[in-house]
Motif scaffolding. Structure first.
Motif, short mmCIF file in Angstrom:
data_model
loop_
_atom_site.label_atom_id
_atom_site.label_comp_id
_atom_site.label_asym_id
_atom_site.label_seq_id
_atom_site.Cartn_x
_atom_site.Cartn_y
_atom_site.Cartn_z
N HIS A 51 0.83 -1.31 0.02
CA HIS A 51 0.18 -0.06 -0.12
C HIS A 51 0.70 1.36 -0.06
O HIS A 51 0.24 2.26 0.09
N MET A 52 2.16 1.16 0.02
CA MET A 52 3.08 2.22 0.00
C MET A 52 3.72 2.42 -1.34
O MET A 52 4.62 3.34 -1.49
N LEU A 53 3.22 1.64 -2.39
CA LEU A 53 3.78 2.00 -3.60
C LEU A 53 2.90 3.05 -4.51
O LEU A 53 1.85 3.15 -4.33
N ALA A 62 6.04 10.21 -1.29
CA ALA A 62 5.40 10.65 -0.21
C ALA A 62 5.84 9.89 1.07
O ALA A 62 5.97 10.25 2.28
N ILE A 63 6.01 8.38 0.84
CA ILE A 63 6.67 7.41 1.91
C ILE A 63 8.16 7.76 1.94
O ILE A 63 8.34 8.00 3.54
N ILE A 64 8.91 8.09 1.08
CA ILE A 64 10.27 8.60 1.53
C ILE A 64 10.24 9.51 1.98
O ILE A 64 11.23 9.96 2.74
N LEU A 67 9.55 9.50 5.80
CA LEU A 67 10.78 8.72 6.26
C LEU A 67 11.86 9.79 6.58
O LEU A 67 12.24 9.84 7.78
N ALA A 68 12.18 10.63 5.80
CA ALA A 68 13.20 11.54 5.64
C ALA A 68 12.72 12.51 6.79
O ALA A 68 13.55 12.90 7.78
N ASP A 69 11.50 13.03 6.79
CA ASP A 69 10.87 14.01 7.61
C ASP A 69 10.92 13.54 9.23
O ASP A 69 10.99 14.27 10.13
N TYR A 70 10.61 12.39 9.37
CA TYR A 70 10.45 11.87 10.55
C TYR A 70 11.94 11.68 11.30
O TYR A 70 12.15 12.01 12.44
N VAL A 71 13.02 11.50 10.51
CA VAL A 71 14.44 11.41 11.31
C VAL A 71 14.56 12.93 11.40
O VAL A 71 15.36 13.30 12.30
N PHE A 72 14.40 13.74 10.39
CA PHE A 72 14.55 15.17 10.71
C PHE A 72 13.85 15.79 11.94
O PHE A 72 14.59 16.52 12.71
N ALA A 73 12.57 15.39 11.98
CA ALA A 73 11.82 15.81 13.52
C ALA A 73 12.39 15.21 14.55
O ALA A 73 12.65 15.81 15.55
N ALA A 74 13.01 14.02 14.37
CA ALA A 74 13.60 13.43 15.61
C ALA A 74 15.14 13.98 16.14
O ALA A 74 15.33 14.30 17.24
N ALA A 75 15.89 14.17 14.98
CA ALA A 75 17.00 14.97 15.24
C ALA A 75 17.08 16.22 15.81
O ALA A 75 17.70 16.56 16.59
N SER A 94 16.92 7.58 -6.50
CA SER A 94 16.64 6.01 -7.11
C SER A 94 15.45 5.86 -6.39
O SER A 94 14.87 6.29 -5.66
N ALA A 95 14.66 4.59 -7.28
CA ALA A 95 13.32 4.09 -6.84
C ALA A 95 13.70 3.20 -5.59
O ALA A 95 14.44 2.34 -5.50
N GLY A 96 12.79 3.44 -4.52
CA GLY A 96 12.97 2.33 -3.70
C GLY A 96 11.87 1.09 -4.13
O GLY A 96 10.94 1.50 -4.67
#
Length: 148
Positions: A51-53, A62-64, A67-75, A94-96
């Motif tokens: 469901h993330m494709l 939006a999923i990628i 994930l980037a935004d989550y570590v940005f918020a955590a840091a 690149s494509a996940g």
């Protein structure tokens, strides 16, 4: 003074800070796992499911981004001080793929009393998937008990 104070608060309240970030509702909903947290740094993993494709069968941007935004918020919140995103720029390189582990890492580049800047990378086990540069506004409020 701010640097040492931030470091001291991070160490003193580490467990509480980490728990708040681990319990982040949207990240939890998507299945993101915070794997590392340091002062101004963070790392998280996600294994994308069907469901993330997107329509092309690769991980939706939006999923990628999430994930980037989550570590940005955590840091940026790793000092127990409320930090809110002001701007970011993401580059999809690149494509996940479904089922592969995506890992995001955020590193603080510079911070002062009010602003902080971060570089974020999202990778799989073979290559760089995306990069992000982001900035936060550091509020005067803390989300951990703290006396200055």
């Amino acid at each position: 003074m701010t640097i040492q104070l931030d470091q001291d608060i991070h160490e003193l309240h580490y467990d509480k800070i980490k728990q708040v970030l681990v319990d982040e509702p949207y990240a939890s909903f998507l299945g993101m796992k915070l794997t590392k947290l340091g002062p101004g740094t963070a790392e998280a993993e996600l294994i994308p499911s069907d469901h993330m494709l997107n329509a092309h069968g690769t991980v939706h941007g939006a999923i990628i981004f999430s994930l980037a935004d989550y570590v940005f918020a955590a840091a940026s919140n790793s000092y127990g001080k409320i930090a809110v995103g002001v701007s970011n720029n993401i580059n999809f390189i690149s494509a996940g793929k479904r089922g592969e582990t995506l890992t995001a890492r955020a590193n603080e580049i510079k911070k002062n009393h009010k602003l902080a800047w971060y570089k974020i990378e999202v990778v799989n086990d073979k290559e760089l998937i995306a990069t992000m540069e982001a900035m936060v506004f550091r509020k005067n409020q803390y989300f951990v008990d703290h006396v200055e």
